[in-house]
Design a protein around this motif. Structure first.
Motif, short mmCIF file in Angstrom:
data_model
loop_
_atom_site.label_atom_id
_atom_site.label_comp_id
_atom_site.label_asym_id
_atom_site.label_seq_id
_atom_site.Cartn_x
_atom_site.Cartn_y
_atom_site.Cartn_z
N GLY A 81 0.84 -1.35 0.25
CA GLY A 81 0.15 0.04 -0.04
C GLY A 81 1.05 1.41 -0.02
N ASP A 82 1.97 1.35 0.58
CA ASP A 82 2.89 2.38 0.93
C ASP A 82 3.53 2.57 -0.60
N LEU A 83 3.97 1.71 -1.32
CA LEU A 83 4.56 1.82 -2.69
C LEU A 83 3.51 2.07 -3.64
N ASP A 84 2.50 1.66 -3.47
CA ASP A 84 1.17 2.19 -4.48
C ASP A 84 1.22 3.51 -4.23
N ARG A 85 0.81 4.09 -3.04
CA ARG A 85 0.89 5.65 -2.99
C ARG A 85 1.87 6.33 -3.12
N LEU A 86 2.85 5.72 -3.19
CA LEU A 86 4.24 6.58 -3.60
C LEU A 86 4.30 6.80 -5.12
N LEU A 87 4.00 5.51 -5.94
CA LEU A 87 4.05 5.70 -7.09
C LEU A 87 2.74 6.16 -8.11
N SER A 88 1.68 6.23 -7.44
CA SER A 88 0.32 6.77 -7.96
C SER A 88 0.50 8.52 -8.15
N SER A 89 1.45 8.89 -7.57
CA SER A 89 1.53 10.49 -7.49
C SER A 89 2.07 10.84 -8.86
#
Length: 352
Positions: free
Chosen positions: A140-148
């Motif tokens: 979830g942390d990585l998804d939020r990082l890259l979704s920006s």
């Protein structure tokens, strides 16, 4: 998300739970791979081999450059190219696979990816595929990082199977995250890297959760196998006879492979699955089980055996008497052996 451009091989029915992606366009995908460890090396090699007809070689990055050089020596410069930095991998590739040792390394690598994307924002579709065994919240942390970042998608895709399965491209692959990205990545990985994909839906944490459940099951099974083989040896039946019985009545590939290592004292972790990895995975399983109020005492027992075995091995390293610099997860049988008054790492010796 803009269409990626894939070449899709013929597949056996039932191996991929998705329809084929859109018809390939003019420009082939640039594929990248980060992490050439015990699993990643074989996966990257097989992926590169599957794309030999493509115009662009697989771009690889590994902290230890010798692993990358070994892959080039095996496949040739037309199939593999070495990236100088993680940033190069992130900015030049359309699909980036990562297969890394632990959560801290994964976080560090993806932070480097993000820094590169800040400097060079994507202008077309880009998919990051995390294949390591991590705690689900990290996904979830990585998804939020890259979704920006524009045009950027992230999926989790941990794999099931030991290094020999990676070598033979018979891994089972779990996937969760963006549906269209999963579809496109699945047809890259099967049959090149694995034999089957399990779809866990859109929540990126679910594939990592299934991976921990599977590894918890394996750890508990190895603990029971170790205790059973030790009892066979102590009772005078012999561990080989017990192993033969298991081969006849419970011929699961994992049990047979790890059991063969146990009875032959084949505990070299540099060519198998290192004990530190087993301890990390089992610790993740128990953390997850505690958060969900779902006790797993069998995994707790396995973790205790792993830690005990690691302590014995580290004592040997400190005294310079170790046989292996890295010890394999199968060596957890050493804990059962010592408890039974047997030698931990040499079953040919009667007592410790």
């Amino acid at each position: 998300m803009a269409s990626n451009l894939l070449q899709t091989p013929a597949l056996h029915a039932g191996t991929i739970p998705f329809s084929r992606p859109p018809t390939p366009g003019v420009h082939p995908l640039q594929i990248g791979f980060c992490g050439l460890g015990a699993m990643g090396y074989f996966m990257a090699r097989n992926l590169a081999n599957s794309r030999k007809s493509q115009s662009s070689p697989l771009l690889v990055y590994n902290r230890t450059v010798t692993k990358s050089q070994k892959l080039i020596a095996e496949l040739g410069a037309s199939s593999v190219k070495v990236a100088d930095t993680l940033g190069q991998l992130a900015t030049e590739c359309d699909v980036i696979f990562t297969c890394l040792v632990n959560d801290a390394v994964v976080s560090s690598v993806y932070n480097e990816f993000a820094k590169a994307l800040v400097q060079s924002p994507p202008t077309k579709a880009k998919i990051f595929v995390e294949m390591s065994t991590n705690y689900p919240a990290l996904a979830g942390d990585l998804d939020r990082l890259l979704s920006s970042f524009p045009h950027t998608r992230f999926i989790t895709s941990p794999i099931f199977g030991p290094p020999p399965a990676a070598d033979k491209a018979t891994l089972v692959i779990a996937m969760s995250g963006d549906y269209r990205s999963k579809k496109e990545v699945a047809f890259l990985l099967v049959p090149a890297v694995g034999r089957k994909v399990i779809d866990l839906g859109e929540n990126v944490e679910k594939a990592s959760t299934l991976k921990l459940i599977g590894n918890g099951n394996l750890a508990a099974a190895l603990e029971l196998l170790a205790e059973t083989l030790t009892l066979g040896e102590k009772s005078g039946i012999g561990q080989q006879t017990v192993y033969d019985l298991i081969t006849d009545i419970m011929p699961a590939p994992g049990l047979l492979a790890y059991g063969n290592k146990m009875i032959n004292d084949s505990f070299d972790g540099s060519v198998g699955f290192a004990m530190d990895g087993g301890i990390k995975d089992s610790s993740h399983v128990l953390r997850l089980s505690a958060e969900l109020n779902c006790p797993m005492p069998a995994v707790s027992n396995a973790l205790r055996s792993m830690i005990t075995t690691r302590a014995m091995h580290q004592a040997q390293v400190a005294s310079g008497t170790q046989q292996w610099d890295i010890i394999d997860e199968s060596a957890l049988i050493a804990s059962s052996r010592v408890a039974a008054g047997l030698n931990p790492f040499d079953s040919k010796k009667v007592r410790a």
